[in-house]
Design a protein around this motif. Structure first.
Motif, PDB file in Angstrom:
ATOM      1  N   THR A  35      35.053 -72.012   1.237  1.00  0.00           N
ATOM      2  CA  THR A  35      35.353 -70.991   2.234  1.00  0.00           C
ATOM      3  C   THR A  35      35.125 -69.596   1.668  1.00  0.00           C
ATOM      4  N   VAL A  36      35.556 -69.372   0.419  1.00  0.00           N
ATOM      5  CA  VAL A  36      35.383 -68.058  -0.217  1.00  0.00           C
ATOM      6  C   VAL A  36      33.903 -67.733  -0.385  1.00  0.00           C
ATOM      7  N   THR A  37      33.120 -68.694  -0.918  1.00  0.00           N
ATOM      8  CA  THR A  37      31.708 -68.411  -1.204  1.00  0.00           C
ATOM      9  C   THR A  37      30.898 -68.176   0.074  1.00  0.00           C
ATOM     10  N   VAL A  38      31.150 -69.005   1.093  1.00  0.00           N
ATOM     11  CA  VAL A  38      30.408 -68.838   2.344  1.00  0.00           C
ATOM     12  C   VAL A  38      30.808 -67.549   3.036  1.00  0.00           C
ATOM     13  N   ALA A  39      32.113 -67.246   3.079  1.00  0.00           N
ATOM     14  CA  ALA A  39      32.581 -66.030   3.746  1.00  0.00           C
ATOM     15  C   ALA A  39      32.137 -64.779   2.997  1.00  0.00           C
ATOM     16  N   ALA A  40      32.144 -64.827   1.659  1.00  0.00           N
ATOM     17  CA  ALA A  40      31.775 -63.652   0.866  1.00  0.00           C
ATOM     18  C   ALA A  40      30.287 -63.344   0.966  1.00  0.00           C
ATOM     19  N   THR A  41      29.457 -64.367   1.177  1.00  0.00           N
ATOM     20  CA  THR A  41      28.010 -64.150   1.270  1.00  0.00           C
ATOM     21  C   THR A  41      27.536 -63.994   2.707  1.00  0.00           C
ATOM     22  N   ASP A  42      28.473 -64.005   3.636  1.00  0.00           N
ATOM     23  CA  ASP A  42      28.122 -63.803   5.038  1.00  0.00           C
ATOM     24  C   ASP A  42      28.011 -62.296   5.304  1.00  0.00           C
ATOM     25  N   ARG A  43      26.831 -61.823   5.609  1.00  0.00           N
ATOM     26  CA  ARG A  43      26.591 -60.389   5.749  1.00  0.00           C
ATOM     27  C   ARG A  43      27.158 -59.802   7.037  1.00  0.00           C
ATOM     28  N   SER A  44      27.698 -60.659   7.882  1.00  0.00           N
ATOM     29  CA  SER A  44      28.237 -60.144   9.138  1.00  0.00           C
ATOM     30  C   SER A  44      29.612 -59.500   8.971  1.00  0.00           C
ATOM     31  N   GLY A  45      30.252 -59.690   7.821  1.00  0.00           N
ATOM     32  CA  GLY A  45      31.576 -59.121   7.592  1.00  0.00           C
ATOM     33  C   GLY A  45      31.674 -58.519   6.200  1.00  0.00           C
ATOM     34  N   PRO A  46      32.800 -57.835   5.904  1.00  0.00           N
ATOM     35  CA  PRO A  46      32.989 -57.234   4.583  1.00  0.00           C
ATOM     36  C   PRO A  46      33.133 -58.302   3.505  1.00  0.00           C
ATOM     37  N   VAL A  47      32.653 -57.982   2.299  1.00  0.00           N
ATOM     38  CA  VAL A  47      32.714 -58.938   1.195  1.00  0.00           C
ATOM     39  C   VAL A  47      34.159 -59.225   0.805  1.00  0.00           C
ATOM     40  N   LEU A  48      34.972 -58.183   0.705  1.00  0.00           N
ATOM     41  CA  LEU A  48      36.373 -58.344   0.306  1.00  0.00           C
ATOM     42  C   LEU A  48      37.289 -58.283   1.526  1.00  0.00           C
ATOM     43  N   SER A  49      37.078 -59.181   2.436  1.00  0.00           N
ATOM     44  CA  SER A  49      37.934 -59.250   3.617  1.00  0.00           C
ATOM     45  C   SER A  49      39.270 -59.899   3.258  1.00  0.00           C
ATOM     46  N   VAL A  50      40.210 -59.836   4.181  1.00  0.00           N
ATOM     47  CA  VAL A  50      41.511 -60.467   3.961  1.00  0.00           C
ATOM     48  C   VAL A  50      41.346 -61.965   3.749  1.00  0.00           C
ATOM     49  N   GLN A  51      40.428 -62.546   4.487  1.00  0.00           N
ATOM     50  CA  GLN A  51      40.173 -63.974   4.357  1.00  0.00           C
ATOM     51  C   GLN A  51      39.689 -64.314   2.945  1.00  0.00           C
ATOM     52  N   VAL A  52      38.726 -63.560   2.437  1.00  0.00           N
ATOM     53  CA  VAL A  52      38.155 -63.837   1.119  1.00  0.00           C
ATOM     54  C   VAL A  52      39.195 -63.654   0.021  1.00  0.00           C
ATOM     55  N   VAL A  53      39.893 -62.531   0.030  1.00  0.00           N
ATOM     56  CA  VAL A  53      40.867 -62.234  -1.028  1.00  0.00           C
ATOM     57  C   VAL A  53      42.032 -63.219  -0.983  1.00  0.00           C
ATOM     58  N   GLY A  54      42.572 -63.463   0.205  1.00  0.00           N
ATOM     59  CA  GLY A  54      43.709 -64.373   0.325  1.00  0.00           C
ATOM     60  C   GLY A  54      43.387 -65.783  -0.113  1.00  0.00           C
ATOM     61  N   VAL A  55      42.251 -66.300   0.349  1.00  0.00           N
ATOM     62  CA  VAL A  55      41.865 -67.659  -0.023  1.00  0.00           C
ATOM     63  C   VAL A  55      41.504 -67.736  -1.503  1.00  0.00           C
ATOM     64  N   ALA A  56      40.924 -66.669  -2.065  1.00  0.00           N
ATOM     65  CA  ALA A  56      40.602 -66.655  -3.492  1.00  0.00           C
ATOM     66  C   ALA A  56      41.861 -66.778  -4.348  1.00  0.00           C
ATOM     67  N   LEU A  57      42.942 -66.147  -3.934  1.00  0.00           N
ATOM     68  CA  LEU A  57      44.220 -66.261  -4.656  1.00  0.00           C
ATOM     69  C   LEU A  57      44.741 -67.702  -4.601  1.00  0.00           C
ATOM     70  N   LEU A  58      44.584 -68.340  -3.458  1.00  0.00           N
ATOM     71  CA  LEU A  58      44.993 -69.741  -3.340  1.00  0.00           C
ATOM     72  C   LEU A  58      44.141 -70.631  -4.247  1.00  0.00           C
ATOM     73  N   VAL A  59      42.850 -70.337  -4.319  1.00  0.00           N
ATOM     74  CA  VAL A  59      41.953 -71.094  -5.202  1.00  0.00           C
ATOM     75  C   VAL A  59      42.429 -70.995  -6.648  1.00  0.00           C
ATOM     76  N   ALA A  60      42.738 -69.771  -7.099  1.00  0.00           N
ATOM     77  CA  ALA A  60      43.191 -69.567  -8.472  1.00  0.00           C
ATOM     78  C   ALA A  60      44.473 -70.350  -8.752  1.00  0.00           C
ATOM     79  N   ALA A  61      45.405 -70.336  -7.792  1.00  0.00           N
ATOM     80  CA  ALA A  61      46.676 -71.033  -7.978  1.00  0.00           C
ATOM     81  C   ALA A  61      46.469 -72.543  -8.082  1.00  0.00           C
ATOM     82  N   PHE A  62      45.668 -73.111  -7.182  1.00  0.00           N
ATOM     83  CA  PHE A  62      45.456 -74.560  -7.210  1.00  0.00           C
ATOM     84  C   PHE A  62      44.614 -74.985  -8.411  1.00  0.00           C
TER      85      PHE A  62
END
Length: 315
Positions: free
Chosen positions: A173-200
């Motif tokens: 989810t992070v990689t696809v959302a971050a490389t999607d040019r239709s939205g900001p790279v550091l969106s709430v979705q990207v940052v929030g899910v990235a933190l969950l990735v690090a925790a798991f």
């Protein structure tokens, strides 16, 4: 090059790196069976295994960008296949017939799964509510598996596999959302899910280290099975991924899963006999440098009745 082929190639290299890390973690756990987290943080061998895990994870992230979860995650079983000869080489023994049979069955099963799972590159991602729901359910299940009780090694390994599988799904989810040019790279979705990735990811690493106190085969087999299972459930139920070939494809995938599971069971039951450690091997050499683990070699002296034969001196 086809995107799925890129994902498969990256997954293969990632599996070998994960195998090296698993062997290093198991040997470290056998040397320090009661070591806590702080003790591990001061261990050079621990950080060596963390480095291998990190490299493997980065390759896995890139693979998830090119291939669907149903393709990338089953290839994680090759970690067990690679760890078997690697562990045997370090232990100074030969791979047994049961281990070779388990390896062959695992590879055949994976081949059948890949035929049905070779779908297009991923373009769907988890929404923030979906990611939070998945994280909450997984954390609850991990808590249940981590409670004191019988077979702690296998339960911690199952929890580690679930954590890693969910981390992979969230990573996609992070990689696809971050490389999607239709939205900001550091969106709430990207940052929030990235933190969950690090925790798991961190939780899965620590859980696997605890699981390997009971040996390598069984716990690694459980991690291998639980990881793709968790990711496949998320991919098929939330990300719109599908198996190819209709009903026939589903049957082939089930047959492949059965073969792979049988192979994993054979690998986990193959209990090798203890053998001397080959300190010339990179993993063994790193572990031998750990403080307090080195042992002094006994001096060699001639036997009185056989001057040509050397035996350890009596102290």
């Amino acid at each position: 090059m086809n995107a799925v082929l890129i994902a498969v190639a990256l997954s293969l290299v990632s599996a070998v790196a994960y195998a090296g890390a698993a062997v290093a973690q198991e040997r470290l756990a056998s040397r320090f069976p009661g070591a806590g987290t702080l003790r591990l943080l001061g261990s050079g061998a621990w950080w060596w295994s963390v480095g291998l895990n990190t490299s493997a994870a980065l390759l896995h992230v890139v693979a998830l960008r090119y291939g669907p979860l149903t393709v990338v995650q089953p290839l994680g079983a090759l970690t067990l296949v690679a760890a078997v000869p690697m562990g045997a080489r370090i232990a100074g023994r030969r791979v047994s017939a049961a281990e070779w049979k388990g390896t062959a069955l695992t590879l055949l099963g994976l081949g059948a799964i890949l035929v049905t799972a070779s779908g297009p590159a991923p373009d769907d991602v988890l929404s923030v509510p979906e990611a939070l729901a998945v994280a909450g359910a997984t954390a609850t299940l991990i808590g249940v598996l981590s409670r004191p009780g019988a077979r702690p090694g296998l339960r911690h390994a199952s929890a580690s596999g679930l954590a890693s599988g969910v981390a992979s799904a969230l990573t996609q989810t992070v990689t696809v959302a971050a490389t999607d040019r239709s939205g900001p790279v550091l969106s709430v979705q990207v940052v929030g899910v990235a933190l969950l990735v690090a925790a798991f990811a961190a939780g899965g690493l620590l859980l696997s280290q605890t699981a390997y106190r009971g040996g390598l085969g069984g716990p690694l087999a459980m991690v291998t099975l639980a990881n793709p299972l968790a990711a496949a459930v998320i991919g098929l139920s939330l990300l719109g991924e599908r198996l190819q070939g209709g009903a026939a494809g589903v049957l082939l995938a089930l047959a492949g899963a059965g073969l792979a599971s049988w192979g994993v069971v054979l690998l986990s039951r193959a209990a090798p006999a203890a053998a001397p450690v080959d300190d010339d091997h990179p993993v063994a050499a790193v572990l031998a440098l750990e403080p307090g683990t080195a042992t002094a070699e006994p001096a060699l002296v001639p036997r009185p009745h056989d001057p040509g034969h050397l035996t350890p001196a009596t102290r």
